[in-house]
Each structure stands twice: as structure tokens, then as C-alpha cells.
Design a protein around this motif. Structure first.
Motif, short mmCIF file in Angstrom:
data_model
loop_
_atom_site.label_atom_id
_atom_site.label_comp_id
_atom_site.label_asym_id
_atom_site.label_seq_id
_atom_site.Cartn_x
_atom_site.Cartn_y
_atom_site.Cartn_z
N ILE B 304 0.84 -1.21 0.00
CA ILE B 304 0.00 0.00 0.00
C ILE B 304 0.87 1.25 0.00
O ILE B 304 0.58 2.23 -0.68
CB ILE B 304 -0.95 -0.01 1.21
N TYR B 305 2.00 1.21 0.75
CA TYR B 305 2.85 2.40 0.86
C TYR B 305 3.90 2.49 -0.21
O TYR B 305 4.77 3.35 -0.15
CB TYR B 305 3.49 2.46 2.26
N GLU B 306 3.90 1.60 -1.19
CA GLU B 306 4.96 1.57 -2.18
C GLU B 306 4.58 2.40 -3.41
O GLU B 306 3.44 2.37 -3.83
CB GLU B 306 5.23 0.11 -2.58
N GLU B 371 3.11 7.81 -10.29
CA GLU B 371 2.88 9.08 -11.00
C GLU B 371 2.89 8.86 -12.51
O GLU B 371 2.11 9.48 -13.24
CB GLU B 371 3.95 10.11 -10.64
N ASN B 372 3.79 7.98 -12.98
CA ASN B 372 3.92 7.77 -14.42
C ASN B 372 2.70 7.12 -15.04
O ASN B 372 2.52 7.15 -16.24
CB ASN B 372 5.13 6.88 -14.71
N LEU B 373 1.88 6.45 -14.20
CA LEU B 373 0.73 5.72 -14.74
C LEU B 373 -0.36 6.67 -15.20
O LEU B 373 -1.25 6.27 -15.95
CB LEU B 373 0.14 4.81 -13.66
N SER B 374 -0.28 7.91 -14.78
CA SER B 374 -1.38 8.86 -14.91
C SER B 374 -2.07 8.84 -16.28
O SER B 374 -1.47 9.16 -17.31
CB SER B 374 -0.81 10.24 -14.59
N TRP B 437 -6.70 -0.46 -6.27
CA TRP B 437 -7.55 0.66 -6.66
C TRP B 437 -6.70 1.90 -6.93
O TRP B 437 -6.95 2.64 -7.87
CB TRP B 437 -8.61 0.94 -5.60
N LYS B 438 -5.64 2.09 -6.08
CA LYS B 438 -4.75 3.23 -6.25
C LYS B 438 -4.18 3.25 -7.67
O LYS B 438 -4.14 4.29 -8.33
CB LYS B 438 -3.61 3.09 -5.22
N MET B 439 -3.78 2.05 -8.16
CA MET B 439 -3.21 1.98 -9.51
C MET B 439 -4.28 2.20 -10.57
O MET B 439 -4.09 2.96 -11.53
CB MET B 439 -2.55 0.61 -9.73
N ILE B 440 -5.44 1.55 -10.38
CA ILE B 440 -6.50 1.66 -11.39
C ILE B 440 -6.99 3.10 -11.48
O ILE B 440 -7.23 3.63 -12.57
CB ILE B 440 -7.66 0.70 -11.05
N LEU B 445 -8.46 7.67 -14.10
CA LEU B 445 -9.10 8.94 -13.78
C LEU B 445 -8.17 10.14 -13.85
O LEU B 445 -8.62 11.26 -14.02
CB LEU B 445 -9.74 8.85 -12.37
N SER B 446 -6.82 9.92 -13.74
CA SER B 446 -5.92 11.07 -13.80
C SER B 446 -5.76 11.53 -15.25
O SER B 446 -5.99 10.75 -16.18
CB SER B 446 -4.56 10.70 -13.23
N PRO B 447 -5.34 12.81 -15.45
CA PRO B 447 -5.18 13.30 -16.81
C PRO B 447 -3.99 12.64 -17.51
O PRO B 447 -3.00 12.27 -16.87
CB PRO B 447 -4.92 14.80 -16.61
N LEU B 448 -4.10 12.50 -18.82
CA LEU B 448 -3.06 11.84 -19.62
C LEU B 448 -1.97 12.86 -19.97
O LEU B 448 -2.27 13.99 -20.32
CB LEU B 448 -3.70 11.30 -20.90
N ASN B 449 -0.69 12.43 -19.83
CA ASN B 449 0.41 13.30 -20.24
C ASN B 449 0.36 13.51 -21.75
O ASN B 449 0.03 12.58 -22.49
CB ASN B 449 1.75 12.66 -19.87
#
Lengths: 137, 498
Positions: B304-306, B371-374, B437-440, B445-449
Motif C-alpha cells: 500500500i505504501y509503495e 505518478e507515471n501511470l497517470s 484501486w490506487k493503480m487503477i 481517472l488522472s489526466p493523460l500526459n
């Protein structure tokens, strides 16, 4: 008491070597010394096997005409021959890794290396933060 | 001619990849070495399937190596138990090789690819040898073949990140200490039984009372194998090794390496030391069961904290290994079967997740952090769908393979240990939803670079990912194959008395 302790002399040596080896592996921070410790630890196990195979008054297992000859058990020796080969392979690979680590990090002390990695980690985070800031602008 | 081939299948499955690994190293062309590796893993998988069919009709195949009959000679055993890890290793080995086609050249220099494939085959052959052999010392040799090959494979990641070297070094030292512990144990057991054949050790132990050498030997063997299987407090080598290895290697190791050692653990606990039941049941209830519960929660909380995704998946592997050892520690027929079910399902799940993450890092050309998954879910829908399905399977939602293993695990936990344990299992699977869920969430839902918009998914990358995801769903809908073979395994392993 003393004679019975002396009778298992080899096992004492095995025990002491085992503890010394394991202590070096766990306690030393130098990567090369850890390998030395590992080798001592493995050697103690070789000695354990060889001691198991020895029979008092036994000789090498070569057939002689005298049928009452007592032979030592040759199987542990064969096993240890294999284990030595495995040990050499392990040491070789570990030494190769240490050479690479030394050429890339410039040190084989665990503390120095983790300090390097920590700096890397912070650098990465800083560049990450910058890129995120740029994106949001 | 065919007869010779059929009769020698149990040794061919080990020697084919072993010999080919030596050959592949000599091939300088990286494409050719890939083709050879793919062909070899495919043949290995075919042999595994042939052996599976033979096991269904003969139940147990004993192969005397070099015609030296056991217990004096080395014996290879293929039965209902060992066929499960064999199928897992050879199957995932084939899928991972298929997947590695584009991934390997993107992460490694051209000259090192054929060497990597050589080590790759060596690791596969070592792992298969580990599960087929019926000789305690031969097992040690295979243990070291597989772990030295995996260490070298992990070290290949140094081109991407120099920490791979440290990870490989730690893996090597901890692994070598573990293997040496195992050898000490074998030595002590050999001293009291005078035999190295695992089946023969059992029959010799049945004739003697519990003594100190036996207890010490048992302890050394179990601890040595637990290091290799990354059971909770002995898992420290695992997250780093999986995180910094080349991505293709992470897939292979995460899905297969610990499974082989877990199989050995089950075999030592339930079959080799069957006569000394007191010691085994003490170890199971007071040592392995609490450690497994710690692993379930510890692994999940660390995940969870990784932030680094590969490391996150490695931490979650520790929790999943916890479920498997928990199933073993309950020690009834249905729970051991649940352990084997989860063993094969976890190979599918983790293989799929690591493949999905690897494809993402292939497209964005960076280490995958949270962060990179955004927003990448929009840019690569196919990979994203596969990732979601595998994640749900990991959490154990219905219609996926993960659900089946959780179902059987909880069922057996309720029937023998009561509600508290099944509550723990449910609670830790619920916790695993947090990191999934954090990854999904960031993926979708985050904006795409802006620079990631151009990404186009290639069929050559996602075909094997789709295949493994399909297997996840298929075994969720029709689990009879895995469930039946796992119950066969546990029936054979635990015998008639339980």
C-alpha cells in the motif's frame, strides 16, 4: 567428560567455523568480507559431511584381498565434491558481481552504496517533481 | 524409436532446456537465440503436457537415472503433486518467452540478449529439475542451478538501473546461506537414516523415534527452503530482486521461482517427514501459521505504501505466498488442495500483472511509478483491461481465477480453524483492494500526459498478455481442471490418514 568432548573434536570445529562464517555474513558491511564469510560457512558444512563418512580405523574404499578391511563411507566425499563445485560457482558469481559493483559505485562498502542509492532516489524525485510542475503549467 | 522418447520423458524435460541453454549462449544473432528459446520452451511445455496425461493414467512415474535403481541411484518422480509445478513452470516459461520478444531488446544491449536467453533456459531447467527429483542432494544441486541462473538474470538489469547489482548480490548471499542450511539438514538426516532418497528417508524415519538429530535436520531443511520460497521474515531478497531485474525476467521469476520452492516445502512437511508427525504439526501450527498471517498483512501493507509499481507487485507476492503457506499450515486435505490451487492461480495472476506493467514501461520508456501511470488507461485500453481483470483476480472477485482459490481457502479455514482465520483472509484481501484501486484510479481517472497520447498498442506485445488474462477468466468460470488436479495432489501427499 573431556575425552568424550575430544572424541567429537571435528564436530566442535564444524560448529565453531559455522558460527564464525554466519557471523561474518550477517555482521560485516564489506561485500568482499561477506563472501569470505560465506565460503567459511560452506566449508564448515563440507567438514561436517566428511566427518560423517569417517569410520574409526577405516581406510579408503579400494577393494583388497583381505576381506576384513573396514572402509570409510565414500558417499559423503562424492557429495561434497559436488557441493565444492557449487560453492566455487557461487563464489565466482559473487566476485563477478562485486567487481561490477566496484566499477559502477566506486566502493564495496554497504554504507557507501546505500548512501549513493539514496542520493539517486532524491535526484529522481526532484526531476519527477520538476516534470510534474512543468506539466501542470 | 518413439518408445525411447516416451520412456525417457521425465529426464528429457530437464535436459532439453539444460542442453539448449548451452547452445543458445553460443548463438550471436539475438533474433535466432529468441527463436531457439521459444522452440525449447514450447517443447518443454509439450513434454509437460504428455507427462500430465501419463500421470492421469499411471498416477506415479518413477524414473531411475542411468538405470541405477533407487534408493541407491537418483530417482526422478512425476506424480499428481509434482506435475502441478511442472505445468506452471513450463507453461509460464513459454508465455514469458513469447512476451519477451520485443521487451528484451528494449532493455538489454544486443550482445547480451543471447546470454540472457541462455540463463533463462538454465533457470527454467533448474526449476523443473528441482520439482522432478526424488533425491535430497540432487535437489540441492538444482536449487543452486536455478538460483545462480536467476541471480545472473537479475544482475542483467544493471543496464537499466545499477541497483540491480546490489539486488542480485543480496539475492545470491541470502540464497546461498539458505541452500547451505538445507545441505546441513540433509547431512544430519543422512547421518541418522543413511539414505538420500526422499521416499526411502520416509520409510527409515518410520522405524525410529524422534531424536535430536532428526529435529535439527528437519529444522535446517525447512528454514533453508523457506528462505528460497520467501516465506515472511526470510523474504528480504525478493522485492529488490523482482523490482530491478529486466522486466521479462521479473515475469518469469515472479510467476515460477517461489512456486517450485513452495512445492518442495509442502513435500518435506507432508511426505518426507510424515512419520514424525508431532514435529511437523508443531511447526505447522506454531511457526508457519503465525508467519503466514504476518505475511498476509505485512506484504499487503508494504504494498500500500509503495510507489514503484514493480516493487509493489513484489510486496504483494509476499502476501500471496502467505496465503499459500497458510493453506499448507492448516494441514487438512482440502486446505492443502487450496494451497495448490492458489499456487497455480497466483502464477497466472502475477504473470499477467507483471506483463501489463512491463508493456506500460515499454511504451512510456521509463520506470513505472504511480505518478507515471497517470491517465495511461485511455492511451492503451487493451493493456488496461487486462490489468484490471488480473487485479480483480488478485483481490479474489467472482468470475476470476483468484476467486476460486480464495473460496477453497476460506472454506477449508472455516471447517478446521474457525471463523477468525477466514476473517483474517477476507480482511487482508480487502486491504489489497487499496493498492490495486490506487493503480487503477491513476490509470483511468488522472489526466493523460501530452506526450503519451501518441502511444499505439502493438499486437506482438499484448497477444500473450491477452492469453494469460483469458486463462484467468477461463479458470474462474471452469475451475475443474485446476481443482481436480490439486485435490489429486493433496490426496496423494497427505495419504489415507487425514
Amino acid at each position: 567428560m573431556i575425552t568424550s568432548a575430544m572424541g567429537i573434536w571435528n564436530y566442535w570445529i564444524v560448529f565453531i567455523l559455522m558460527m564464525i562464517g554466519l557471523f561474518i555474513v550477517i555482521g560485516r558491511k564489506n561485500l568482499l568480507k561477506k563472501i569470505v564469510g560465506l565460503t567459511i560457512f560452506q566449508t564448515s558444512v563440507f567438514l561436517l559431511y566428511i566427518t560423517l563418512g569417517k569410520i574409526t580405523g577405516g581406510t579408503a574404499p579400494i577393494l583388497t584381498e583381505n576381506s576384513s578391511t573396514i572402509y570409510s563411507n565414500p558417499l559423503p566425499h562424492v557429495l561434497i565434491l559436488t557441493a565444492i563445485v557449487v560453492g566455487v560457482a557461487t563464489t565466482a558469481l559473487a566476485l563477478a558481481l562485486v567487481v561490477r559493483i566496484n566499477s559502477i559505485y566506486g566502493s564495496i562498502e554497504e554504507d557507501d552504496i546505500s548512501a549513493h542509492d539514496l542520493i539517486d532516489y532524491h535526484d529522481q524525485n526532484n526531476t519527477l517533481k520538476k516534470s510534474i510542475l512543468q506539466n501542470s503549467k | 524409436m518413439i518408445d525411447i522418447f516416451i520412456n525417457n520423458l521425465p529426464i528429457l524435460i530437464v535436459t532439453v532446456p539444460l542442453m539448449m541453454s548451452l547452445f543458445v549462449v553460443l548463438v550471436t544473432n539475438s533474433y535466432l537465440s529468441f527463436l531457439l528459446t521459444l522452440a525449447t520452451t514450447f517443447i518443454t511445455f509439450l513434454i509437460a503436457i504428455l507427462l500430465y496425461q501419463e500421470v492421469q493414467s499411471y498416477s506415479s512415474i518413477s524414473y531411475a537415472l542411468g538405470n541405477w535403481l533407487p534408493p541407491l541411484g537418483i530417482e526422478y518422480i512425476i506424480d499428481h503433486v509434482s506435475i502441478i509445478p511442472i505445468i506452471i513452470i513450463s507453461g509460464i516459461g513459454f508465455l514469458a518467452t513469447l512476451f519477451a520478444y520485443k521487451i528484451m531488446p528494449s532493455e538489454l544491449s544486443d550482445s547480451s540478449i543471447s546470454k540472457t536467453y541462455g540463463l533463462w533456459l538454465l533457470a527454467i531447467s533448474g526449476l523443473i529439475g528441482l520439482v522432478t527429483t526424488g533425491d535430497a542432494f540432487n535437489l540441492f544441486v538444482f536449487l543452486e542451478i536455478s538460483s545462480l541462473a536467476s541471480v545472473a538474470l537479475v544482475a542483467m538489469g544493471a543496464k537499466q538501473d545499477r541497483q540491480a547489482l546490489i539486488a542480485a548480490y543480496n539475492y545470491l548471499i541470502i540464497g546461498a546461506v539458505g541452500a547451505t542450511f538445507y545441505v546441513i539438514g540433509v547431512g544430519l538426516i543422512y547421518a541418522i537414516t543413511g539414505t538420500l532418497n526422499l521416499a526411502d528417508i520416509t520409510s527409515k524415519l518410520a522405524l525410529m523415534e524422534d531424536n535430536r538429530a532428526l529435529i535439527a535436520g528437519f529444522g535446517f531443511m525447512v528454514v533453508g527452503i523457506m528462505v528460497k520460497a520467501a516465506v515472511f521474515p526470510l523474504h528480504i531478497w525478493l522485492p529488490r530482486a523482482y523490482a530491478y531485474a529486466p522486466s521479462a525476467v521479473s515475469i518469469l521469476l515472479a510467476a515460477t521461482a517461489t512456486k517450485a520452492s513452495l512445492y518442495i516445502l509442502a513435500r518435506i512437511l507432508f511426505s518426507v517427514f510424515l512419520p514424525s508427525e508431532n514435529i511437523v504439526s508443531f511447526t505447522l501450527t506454531y511457526i508457519i501459521l503465525p508467519l503466514s498471517v504476518f505475511a498476509m498483512f505485512g506484504g499487503t501493507i508494504m504494498a500500500i505504501y509503495e510507489k514503484d509499481i514493480k516493487r509493489l507487485l513484489a510486496h504483494s507476492s509476499i502476501a500471496q505466498i502467505g496465503y499459500i503457506t497458510l493453506a499448507f499450515s492448516i494441514g487438512t486435505k482440502s486446505s492443502v488442495a487450496a494451497g495448490f490451487i492458489h499456487m497455480s492461480n497466483h502464477a497466472l495472476i502475477k504473470g499477467g500483472l507483471f506483463m501489463a506493467i512491463t508493456s506500460i514501461s515499454y511504451y512510456i520508456q521509463k520506470r513505472v511509478t504511480i505518478e507515471n501511470l497517470s491517465g495511461l488507461g485511455k492511451a492503451m485500453p487493451i493493456t488496461f483491461c487486462c490489468f484490471i481483470i488480473c487485479s480483480l483476480s488478485l483481490a479474489g472477485l467472482p468470475l476470476t481465477a483468484g476467486f476460486i482459490s480464495k473460496l477453497y481457502l476460506i472454506k477449508s479455514a472455516i471447517s478446521s480453524e474457525g471463523l477468525w482465520l477466514s476473517f483474517m483472509i477476507l480482511f487482508s484481501s480487502a486491504l489489497s483492494l487499496i493498492y490495486l484501486w490506487k493503480m487503477i484510479e491513476t490509470l483511468w481517472l488522472s489526466p493523460l500526459n501530452k506526450k503519451d497520447i501518441k502511444i499505439k498498442e502493438k499486437p506482438v506485445i499484448y497477444s500473450s498478455l491477452l492469453l494469460i488474462t483469458f486463462l484467468n477468466i477461463y479458470f474462474g468460470l471452469d475451475a475443474s481442471l485446476i481443482v481436480n488436479s490439486s485435490f489429486n495432489a493433496s490426496n496423494l501427499l497427505l495419504g489415507i490418514n487425514k
